[in-house]
Write a protein that holds these residues in place. Structure first.
Motif, PDB file in Angstrom:
ATOM      1  N   ARG A 482       0.843  -1.096   0.026  1.00 39.78           N
ATOM      2  CA  ARG A 482       0.081   0.010   0.156  1.00 39.78           C
ATOM      3  C   ARG A 482       0.913   1.199   0.065  1.00 39.78           C
ATOM      4  N   SER A 483       0.589   2.130  -0.767  1.00 40.02           N
ATOM      5  CA  SER A 483       1.155   3.419  -0.984  1.00 40.02           C
ATOM      6  C   SER A 483       0.992   4.461   0.069  1.00 40.02           C
ATOM      7  N   GLY A 484       1.960   4.986   0.502  1.00 34.76           N
ATOM      8  CA  GLY A 484       1.735   6.150   1.496  1.00 34.76           C
ATOM      9  C   GLY A 484       1.090   5.829   2.850  1.00 34.76           C
ATOM     10  N   LEU A 485       0.943   4.479   3.366  1.00 34.69           N
ATOM     11  CA  LEU A 485       0.327   4.182   4.542  1.00 34.69           C
ATOM     12  C   LEU A 485       1.260   4.480   5.725  1.00 34.69           C
ATOM     13  N   LYS A 486       0.634   5.279   6.612  1.00 34.63           N
ATOM     14  CA  LYS A 486       1.368   5.523   8.101  1.00 34.63           C
ATOM     15  C   LYS A 486       1.250   4.456   9.012  1.00 34.63           C
ATOM     16  N   ILE A 487       1.854   3.427   9.611  1.00 32.93           N
ATOM     17  CA  ILE A 487       1.637   2.425  10.325  1.00 32.93           C
ATOM     18  C   ILE A 487       2.396   2.192  11.549  1.00 32.93           C
ATOM     19  N   ASP A 488       2.001   1.727  12.519  1.00 30.97           N
ATOM     20  CA  ASP A 488       2.988   1.515  13.442  1.00 30.97           C
ATOM     21  C   ASP A 488       2.975  -0.155  13.795  1.00 30.97           C
ATOM     22  N   ALA A 489       3.969  -0.932  14.063  1.00 28.26           N
ATOM     23  CA  ALA A 489       3.975  -2.287  14.323  1.00 28.26           C
ATOM     24  C   ALA A 489       4.970  -2.920  15.297  1.00 28.26           C
ATOM     25  N   ASP A 490       4.946  -3.978  15.605  1.00 29.17           N
ATOM     26  CA  ASP A 490       5.627  -4.665  16.272  1.00 29.17           C
ATOM     27  C   ASP A 490       6.713  -5.330  15.793  1.00 29.17           C
ATOM     28  N   LEU A 491       7.911  -5.446  16.254  1.00 28.13           N
ATOM     29  CA  LEU A 491       8.979  -6.313  15.434  1.00 28.13           C
ATOM     30  C   LEU A 491       8.630  -7.580  15.266  1.00 28.13           C
ATOM     31  N   LEU A 492       7.749  -8.399  16.276  1.00 31.35           N
ATOM     32  CA  LEU A 492       7.465  -9.779  16.147  1.00 31.35           C
ATOM     33  C   LEU A 492       6.424  -9.966  14.996  1.00 31.35           C
ATOM     34  N   ASP A 493       6.065  -8.753  14.364  1.00 32.76           N
ATOM     35  CA  ASP A 493       5.010  -8.820  13.289  1.00 32.76           C
ATOM     36  C   ASP A 493       5.745  -9.501  12.173  1.00 32.76           C
ATOM     37  N   LEU A 494       6.971  -8.791  11.852  1.00 38.41           N
ATOM     38  CA  LEU A 494       7.566  -8.798  10.547  1.00 38.41           C
ATOM     39  C   LEU A 494       7.575 -10.447  10.161  1.00 38.41           C
ATOM     40  N   THR A 495       8.205 -11.581  10.860  1.00 34.36           N
ATOM     41  CA  THR A 495       8.482 -12.685  10.854  1.00 34.36           C
ATOM     42  C   THR A 495       7.108 -13.344  10.143  1.00 34.36           C
ATOM     43  N   PRO A 496       6.028 -13.451  10.880  1.00 36.49           N
ATOM     44  CA  PRO A 496       4.754 -14.030  10.242  1.00 36.49           C
ATOM     45  C   PRO A 496       4.622 -13.613   8.767  1.00 36.49           C
ATOM     46  N   THR A 497       4.673 -11.950   8.923  1.00 38.55           N
ATOM     47  CA  THR A 497       4.533 -11.379   7.603  1.00 38.55           C
ATOM     48  C   THR A 497       5.405 -11.939   6.342  1.00 38.55           C
ATOM     49  N   PHE A 498       6.588 -12.054   6.566  1.00 38.39           N
ATOM     50  CA  PHE A 498       7.333 -12.737   5.480  1.00 38.39           C
ATOM     51  C   PHE A 498       6.820 -14.014   5.083  1.00 38.39           C
ATOM     52  N   LEU A 499       6.529 -14.872   6.257  1.00 39.52           N
ATOM     53  CA  LEU A 499       5.899 -16.346   5.491  1.00 39.52           C
ATOM     54  C   LEU A 499       4.765 -16.013   4.788  1.00 39.52           C
ATOM     55  N   TRP A 500       3.970 -15.175   5.348  1.00 39.94           N
ATOM     56  CA  TRP A 500       2.744 -14.977   4.296  1.00 39.94           C
ATOM     57  C   TRP A 500       2.773 -14.371   3.180  1.00 39.94           C
ATOM     58  N   LEU A 501       4.024 -13.505   2.993  1.00 39.90           N
ATOM     59  CA  LEU A 501       4.024 -12.846   1.616  1.00 39.90           C
ATOM     60  C   LEU A 501       4.496 -14.239   0.796  1.00 39.90           C
ATOM     61  N   LEU A 502       5.561 -15.047   1.501  1.00 41.49           N
ATOM     62  CA  LEU A 502       5.913 -16.183   0.609  1.00 41.49           C
ATOM     63  C   LEU A 502       4.860 -17.389   0.327  1.00 41.49           C
ATOM     64  N   LYS A 503       3.765 -17.121   0.987  1.00 39.79           N
ATOM     65  CA  LYS A 503       2.717 -18.144   0.830  1.00 39.79           C
ATOM     66  C   LYS A 503       3.016 -19.272   1.572  1.00 39.79           C
ATOM     67  N   GLN A 504       3.596 -19.266   2.501  1.00 41.27           N
ATOM     68  CA  GLN A 504       4.118 -20.353   3.663  1.00 41.27           C
ATOM     69  C   GLN A 504       2.971 -20.124   4.832  1.00 41.27           C
ATOM     70  N   PRO A 505       2.762 -21.367   5.706  1.00 42.14           N
ATOM     71  CA  PRO A 505       1.879 -21.524   6.556  1.00 42.14           C
ATOM     72  C   PRO A 505       2.901 -20.856   8.028  1.00 42.14           C
ATOM     73  N   ILE A 506       1.871 -20.327   8.822  1.00 43.60           N
ATOM     74  CA  ILE A 506       2.317 -19.562   9.965  1.00 43.60           C
ATOM     75  C   ILE A 506       2.452 -20.548  10.995  1.00 43.60           C
TER      76      ILE A 506
END
Ligand SMILES: [Zn+2]
Length: 561
Positions: A482-506
């Motif tokens: 998404r372009s220009g989205l301002k959002i805060d996150a938790d460091l722990l959110d990155l790893t499941p997001t990588f797996l999801w982007l790579l179409k892998q089960p979490i």
């Protein structure tokens, strides 16, 4: 062709610095990534320390599951054996191992806590801390020598000798960034894996050293040589990022992140002194310990000496100490040449400082250790600690409550928490019992404090210094973001997001959530029920040479006294 991911980790990068620089047009690449992508503040782990944060990124779990609470841990019968933590101490599977098992390839370069190098489907060069020259630095084993033939030494880092002066050190950091950028581009041109991660330690190290020279800081001089050293380094980092990004496919999704933020340090605390003054920690009653205490009371602590004393005074103290202790110490100086070799100050510090050897463990109910920006207090628990006296159960809970209440009365303290309030998992058994968050973010304990280098409880930092903050940064960029989205996150959110982007089960044990709102993709979410494996302790134990090399690396990075 499937989605590919490129993650660039900028250690210690903070929006407190980057946002104004991006707005002023100083960092055009990062400014473009934020304008066209989705990102904001990335909240780090507790503690906001490099090894803990990267162990969480690798496993997708909180420290209660992976077990890495600090740069080191205490073991041994006398509480003084400091073991530097490394990849061996991470409980759980790394993201790149999970991807390997799913048939996806990775390129993992200089990510902290990846020593010893895992055999993955792809290529891996370990990141800090690691003993230089070890044969376990990379996979496949010929990777580093292949790079060396091209003129790149990716086994070097800021803990190697970059030169003593600020100018030399800065140039050393610049060279490390450039080398890694060139080598990454070369490796990616040869083969693009599904997942790439590369870590730049240099922003963190530049901030530790050069923050003191920035505008508004005590050592700032208008037009001084180091005033804009940090910004100049980020410009070099942007140039390296540009090279790396140019080497990957256009549809690769980019994630730039930091493991924690950064800010100035104004005060240093000595939690063990507080525990001593409040009766939770007891020193031995022998002559040597009394003498050390007397010297501390006279203001002759190692910290005071290091800061203030001229050589003449140091010599006078040395002579005073020799007279008290007899000639043995003087002859030790002469025969070993210790004073000449290491400097009188180091020699004195080693001998004058009260340390954990001087504690009466049979009367000590609590002690503190730790390199992180939060204060760690361990109760001396019977059956858990070698000379434990606090009985588990009711007595433990009573003392812990009493200690927490007392700590809350100390004005330096902001928040007092118990381990189970912060972390969850089977590795909670290794966690400190009480965690202290300081009232001011500018307060820091600074070193792994098994040595009482001062008699103060809290005191202004003499040479201005900077350290970690919980607020790091992240930004996603690329097709499907998404372009220009301002959002805060938790460091722990990155790893499941990588797996999801790579179409892998979490795996269900992962603690973060998928940052779906950052993307326009409609990938389905698959979860697999899994427990965290208890795996790592089966690997080969560390040799003492390896341990010593790791300690030297931590000293050079400023985390160990
Ligand atoms: Zn870091």
């Amino acid at each position: 062709m499937g989605t590919k991911i490129l993650m660039i980790a900028l250690d210690g990068a903070t929006l407190d610095l980057l946002s104004p620089w991006m707005a002023a047009g100083e960092l055009p690449l990062l400014a473009r990534l934020f304008a066209e992508g989705a990102g904001g503040t990335l909240l780090s782990t507790v503690p906001w320390a490099t090894p803990t944060a990267f162990a969480s990124l690798a496993t997708g779990t909180n420290p209660g599951k992976h077990g890495v609470y600090d740069f080191g841990k205490l073991i041994g019968d006398d509480y003084t054996a400091f073991v530097p933590t490394n990849g061996r101490h991470i409980n759980g599977r790394s993201l790149w191992k999970i991807l390997s098992e799913a048939g996806l390839s990775s390129l993992v370069i200089n990510m902290p806590m990846t020593y010893p190098a895992e055999a993955i489907n792809g290529r891996l060069i370990a990141g800090i801390p690691y003993p230089s020259g070890s044969p376990q630095l990379c996979h496949p084993p010929e990777l580093l020598s292949d790079l060396a033939r091209q003129g790149w030494a990716l086994e070097r880092n800021a803990s190697d000798d970059l030169g003593g002066s600020y100018a030399d050190y800065y140039q050393g950091l610049v060279d490390l960034v450039k080398t890694r950028g060139e080598a990454m581009a070369w490796m990616l041109q040869q083969d693009q894996p599904d997942f790439t991660a590369v870590h730049f330690l240099e922003p963190d190290q530049a901030q530790h050293r050069f923050w003191q020279f920035m505008a508004g800081e005590p050592r700032h001089q208008p037009n001084g040589p180091h005033t804009d050293a940090i910004l100049r380094l980020y410009k070099v980092v942007e140039a390296a990022m540009t090279q790396i990004i140019a080497a990957v496919d256009e549809e690769t999704i980019l994630c730039v992140m930091s493991d924690h933020g950064f800010g100035p340090t104004r005060h240093q605390v000595w939690l063990n002194n507080w525990l001593h003054q409040n009766g939770f920690l007891t020193l031995k009653s022998g002559t040597a310990v009394r003498l050390k205490q007397l010297l501390y009371r006279l203001g002759l602590s190692p910290a005071a000496l290091r800061e203030a004393a001229p050589e003449r005074l140091k010599l006078a103290i040395l002579q005073f100490f020799e007279r008290q202790k007899g000639r043995a110490l003087a002859s030790e100086v002469e025969t070993e040449g210790a004073a000449q070799r290491k400097g009188i100050m180091d020699w004195l510090t080693e001998r004058l400082a009260i340390d954990f050897h001087d504690l009466d463990w049979a009367k000590t109910r609590a002690f503190s250790t730790g390199t992180t920006a939060v204060g760690y207090v361990w109760l001396n628990v019977a059956g858990r600690d070698p000379q434990g006296i606090v009985q588990p159960g009711k007595a433990y809970e009573q003392i812990r409550q009493q200690l927490a209440e007392a700590l809350r009365q100390w004005e330096a303290v902001g928040q007092v928490q118990f381990c189970e309030d912060i972390w969850q998992g089977a590795q909670l058994q290794d966690a400190p019992d009480i965690i202290v968050r300081w009232a001011q973010p500018t307060t820091d304990a600074r070193y792994f404090q098994t040595r009482f280098s001062s008699h103060h409880l809290i005191k202004p930092v003499p040479n201005d210094y900077a350290s970690h903050r919980p607020e790091g940064m992240f930004v996603w960029h690329g097709s499907g973001v998404r372009s220009g989205l301002k959002i805060d996150a938790d460091l722990l959110d990155l790893t499941p997001t990588f797996l999801w982007l790579l179409k892998q089960p979490i795996p269900s044990y992962m603690d973060g959530r998928i940052l779906t709102e950052c993307f326009t993709l409609d990938h389905s979410v698959q979860t697999i029920e899994m427990d965290v494996e208890t795996a790592v302790s089966t690997t080969k134990p560390m040799t003492s040479a390896e341990e010593e090399a790791l300690k030297n690396s931590l000293r050079a990075l400023g985390y160990l006294e």
